[in-house]
Design a protein around this motif. Structure first.
Motif, PDB file in Angstrom:
ATOM      1  N   VAL A  30      52.976  21.065  10.274  1.00 29.78           N
ATOM      2  CA  VAL A  30      52.749  20.473   8.959  1.00 29.78           C
ATOM      3  C   VAL A  30      51.409  19.760   8.987  1.00 29.78           C
ATOM      4  O   VAL A  30      51.221  18.810   9.753  1.00 29.78           O
ATOM      5  N   THR A  31      50.466  20.211   8.177  1.00 35.60           N
ATOM      6  CA  THR A  31      49.153  19.561   8.160  1.00 35.60           C
ATOM      7  C   THR A  31      49.231  18.289   7.316  1.00 35.60           C
ATOM      8  O   THR A  31      50.033  18.177   6.393  1.00 35.60           O
ATOM      9  N   GLY A  32      48.379  17.322   7.668  1.00 31.30           N
ATOM     10  CA  GLY A  32      48.370  16.056   6.940  1.00 31.30           C
ATOM     11  C   GLY A  32      49.707  15.360   6.965  1.00 31.30           C
ATOM     12  O   GLY A  32      50.191  14.862   5.946  1.00 31.30           O
ATOM     13  N   ASN A  55      50.094  17.223  12.350  1.00 32.70           N
ATOM     14  CA  ASN A  55      48.642  17.392  12.325  1.00 32.70           C
ATOM     15  C   ASN A  55      47.965  16.330  11.475  1.00 32.70           C
ATOM     16  O   ASN A  55      48.484  15.907  10.441  1.00 32.70           O
ATOM     17  N   GLY A  56      46.790  15.922  11.924  1.00 31.00           N
ATOM     18  CA  GLY A  56      45.920  15.019  11.175  1.00 31.00           C
ATOM     19  C   GLY A  56      44.660  14.805  11.984  1.00 31.00           C
ATOM     20  O   GLY A  56      44.537  15.289  13.112  1.00 31.00           O
ATOM     21  N   ARG A  57      43.699  14.084  11.409  1.00 30.43           N
ATOM     22  CA  ARG A  57      42.459  13.825  12.139  1.00 30.43           C
ATOM     23  C   ARG A  57      42.534  12.551  12.967  1.00 30.43           C
ATOM     24  O   ARG A  57      41.798  12.387  13.933  1.00 30.43           O
ATOM     25  N   ASN A  58      43.439  11.640  12.587  1.00 25.05           N
ATOM     26  CA  ASN A  58      43.535  10.338  13.237  1.00 25.05           C
ATOM     27  C   ASN A  58      44.685  10.350  14.253  1.00 25.05           C
ATOM     28  O   ASN A  58      45.862  10.346  13.887  1.00 25.05           O
ATOM     29  N   ARG A  59      44.340  10.379  15.525  1.00 22.37           N
ATOM     30  CA  ARG A  59      45.348  10.458  16.583  1.00 22.37           C
ATOM     31  C   ARG A  59      46.286   9.255  16.564  1.00 22.37           C
ATOM     32  O   ARG A  59      47.497   9.395  16.768  1.00 22.37           O
ATOM     33  N   ASP A  60      45.756   8.071  16.302  1.00 26.18           N
ATOM     34  CA  ASP A  60      46.588   6.869  16.282  1.00 26.18           C
ATOM     35  C   ASP A  60      47.647   6.953  15.189  1.00 26.18           C
ATOM     36  O   ASP A  60      48.810   6.576  15.403  1.00 26.18           O
ATOM     37  N   GLU A  63      50.354   9.383  16.307  1.00 28.33           N
ATOM     38  CA  GLU A  63      51.238   8.796  17.313  1.00 28.33           C
ATOM     39  C   GLU A  63      52.214   7.814  16.678  1.00 28.33           C
ATOM     40  O   GLU A  63      53.383   7.745  17.079  1.00 28.33           O
ATOM     41  N   ALA A  64      51.754   7.069  15.677  1.00 28.84           N
ATOM     42  CA  ALA A  64      52.649   6.146  14.976  1.00 28.84           C
ATOM     43  C   ALA A  64      53.717   6.925  14.204  1.00 28.84           C
ATOM     44  O   ALA A  64      54.900   6.551  14.198  1.00 28.84           O
ATOM     45  N   ALA A  65      53.316   8.015  13.571  1.00 26.33           N
ATOM     46  CA  ALA A  65      54.277   8.838  12.829  1.00 26.33           C
ATOM     47  C   ALA A  65      55.307   9.457  13.764  1.00 26.33           C
ATOM     48  O   ALA A  65      56.494   9.565  13.413  1.00 26.33           O
ATOM     49  N   ALA A  66      54.879   9.833  14.954  1.00 26.46           N
ATOM     50  CA  ALA A  66      55.778  10.476  15.921  1.00 26.46           C
ATOM     51  C   ALA A  66      56.942   9.573  16.314  1.00 26.46           C
ATOM     52  O   ALA A  66      58.024  10.062  16.649  1.00 26.46           O
ATOM     53  N   THR A  67      56.731   8.258  16.257  1.00 23.39           N
ATOM     54  CA  THR A  67      57.800   7.318  16.629  1.00 23.39           C
ATOM     55  C   THR A  67      58.942   7.316  15.626  1.00 23.39           C
ATOM     56  O   THR A  67      60.016   6.781  15.908  1.00 23.39           O
ATOM     57  N   GLU A  68      58.736   7.924  14.459  1.00 25.06           N
ATOM     58  CA  GLU A  68      59.769   7.946  13.426  1.00 25.06           C
ATOM     59  C   GLU A  68      60.740   9.120  13.583  1.00 25.06           C
ATOM     60  O   GLU A  68      61.657   9.279  12.794  1.00 25.06           O
ATOM     61  N   LEU A  75      51.764  16.876  18.852  1.00 24.46           N
ATOM     62  CA  LEU A  75      50.660  16.382  18.040  1.00 24.46           C
ATOM     63  C   LEU A  75      49.481  17.330  18.176  1.00 24.46           C
ATOM     64  O   LEU A  75      49.107  17.710  19.287  1.00 24.46           O
ATOM     65  N   LEU A  76      48.893  17.703  17.056  1.00 22.43           N
ATOM     66  CA  LEU A  76      47.757  18.618  17.056  1.00 22.43           C
ATOM     67  C   LEU A  76      46.703  18.035  16.120  1.00 22.43           C
ATOM     68  O   LEU A  76      46.731  18.256  14.920  1.00 22.43           O
ATOM     69  N   ASP A  77      45.789  17.254  16.692  1.00 20.78           N
ATOM     70  CA  ASP A  77      44.787  16.576  15.868  1.00 20.78           C
ATOM     71  C   ASP A  77      43.510  17.407  15.781  1.00 20.78           C
ATOM     72  O   ASP A  77      42.760  17.501  16.742  1.00 20.78           O
ATOM     73  N   PHE A  78      43.318  18.021  14.618  1.00 22.99           N
ATOM     74  CA  PHE A  78      42.080  18.748  14.331  1.00 22.99           C
ATOM     75  C   PHE A  78      41.790  18.617  12.845  1.00 22.99           C
ATOM     76  O   PHE A  78      42.666  18.299  12.045  1.00 22.99           O
ATOM     77  N   ASP A  79      40.543  18.860  12.486  1.00 18.55           N
ATOM     78  CA  ASP A  79      40.095  18.746  11.104  1.00 18.55           C
ATOM     79  C   ASP A  79      40.375  20.063  10.385  1.00 18.55           C
ATOM     80  O   ASP A  79      39.780  21.094  10.698  1.00 18.55           O
ATOM     81  N   VAL A  80      41.273  20.027   9.395  1.00 19.97           N
ATOM     82  CA  VAL A  80      41.669  21.253   8.708  1.00 19.97           C
ATOM     83  C   VAL A  80      40.541  21.844   7.867  1.00 19.97           C
ATOM     84  O   VAL A  80      40.623  23.003   7.442  1.00 19.97           O
TER      85      VAL A  80
END
Length: 267
Positions: A30-32, A55-60, A63-68, A75-80
Motif C-alpha cells: 500500500v503506497t502512502g 510504503n512512504g518516503r519518511n522512514r520514521d 516505523e511509527a505506523a508499523a507499531t499499530e 517497510l519499503l521506503d521509496f519515492d513513488v
C-alpha cells in the motif's frame, strides 16, 4: 434431522462465502500508508489475513505506523514519483522477499487555489504524486504479476474523478486521469490474469481534509449535499478494498467503485 442438515448446509455455504474474502497468504503493498486512508486500508487488509508492505518516503513515519499492527509488517521506503526508484525497490523486494499479490496505489496530495492563480510548481507536484506514481508503481508491480498470471491492482481515485469543485481543478484532472488509467490497466492486463480497479472515496475525515473538516460552513454544506448526511470515516473504505483484493472480485475489471455516501448520484 432435516433441520440439522439444513443448518449444516447453511454453515458450509457461509464458510465458502467468507473464503472468497480471505486474504490469508497474500502480500499487499500500500503506497502512502503511514497515515490516513492508506494506513486504514493497510490495517483492514491485514485483518483480512494479508501480509502488509507499508510504503512512504519518511522512514520514521513508517516505523511509527508499523507499531499499530498486531503482526509484523514490511517497510519499503521509496519515492513513488521516481520511476527508477520504484522499479528498483519493487524488483529487489520481489527477488529477496517474494511476490506482491496486491497493490494499492494510494499515495496522493492536494493543493487548493483559484485556477487563475494556481502555482505551476504545485500543478507539477500534483501530476507526479497523484497520477505518475500510479503508472510508476503499477508498472513495476504488474511486470511481476504478469509473469505469475495473477494479481490485484487497486488505484485510489476520488469523487473528483467524476465531479469538480472550485479551487481544485488540477487535482480533479489528476483523479480523472487515475480513473482512465485504471481502465487502461484493465484493458492491457486483464488478459494476463490481473484485476485492475479503483476506489473513489467521497469526503472523508482525513489529514488531507483537515482544513475542510475544521470549517463549520463547509461541513454544513457537505452534510446537506451528501445523501448520507455526514463525513465518511476511513474505516468505511476497508470493505471495498478487501472485495477488490479478494477472489470475490475475480471477474471485476476496470471498475471505479464510488464510496461516497451517495454524493455522486444526487443533485
Amino acid at each position: 434431522m432435516d433441520l440439522l442438515k439444513s443448518t449444516e448446509i447453511t454453515k458450509a455455504e457461509e464458510a465458502m462465502s467468507l473464503k472468497l474474502f480471505d486474504l490469508t497468504g497474500k502480500r499487499a503493498l500500500v503506497t502512502g500508508s503511514s497515515q490516513g486512508i492508506g494506513l486504514a486500508l493497510a490495517k483492514g487488509l491485514a485483518e483480512a489475513g494479508a501480509t502488509l508492505v507499508l510504503n512512504g518516503r519518511n522512514r520514521d513515519k513508517l516505523e511509527a505506523a508499523a507499531t499499530e499492527f498486531s503482526n509484523p509488517v514490511e517497510l519499503l521506503d521509496f519515492d513513488v514519483t521516481d520511476h527508477a526508484a520504484a522499479r528498483a525497490a519493487v524488483d529487489e523486494f520481489e527477488a529477496k522477499k517474494g511476490a506482491i499479490d496486491i497493490l494499492v496505489n494510494n499515495a496522493g496530495m492536494q493543493h487548493r487555489s483559484p485556477l487563475e492563480d494556481f502555482p505551476a510548481d504545485a500543478f507539477e507536484r500534483l501530476l507526479q504524486t497523484n497520477i505518475a506514481s500510479v503508472f510508476h508503481v503499477g508498472q513495476a508491480v504488474a511486470r511481476h504479476m504478469i509473469g505469475r498470471g495473477r494479481g490485484k491492482i487497486i488505484n485510489i481515485a476520488s469523487v473528483q474523478t467524476a465531479l469538480a469543485r472550485p479551487s481544485i481543478a488540477p487535482y480533479t484532472a489528476t483523479k480523472g486521469a487515475v480513473g482512465n488509467l485504471t481502465k487502461g490497466m484493465a484493458t492491457d492486463w486483464a488478459k494476463h490474469g490481473l484485476q485492475c480497479n479503483a476506489i473513489a472515496p467521497g469526503y472523508f475525515d482525513t489529514p488531507l481534509n483537515a482544513a475542510l473538516v475544521a470549517d463549520p460552513a463547509f461541513s454544513a454544506w457537505l452534510e446537506k449535499r451528501t445523501p448520507a448526511g455526514r463525513w465518511g470515516q476511513v474505516e468505511e473504505l476497508v470493505g471495498a478494498c478487501i472485495f477488490l483484493s479478494s477472489d470475490a472480485s475475480s471477474f471485476v475489471n476496470g471498475h471505479i467503485l464510488y464510496v461516497d455516501g451517495g454524493i455522486t448520484v444526487s443533485l
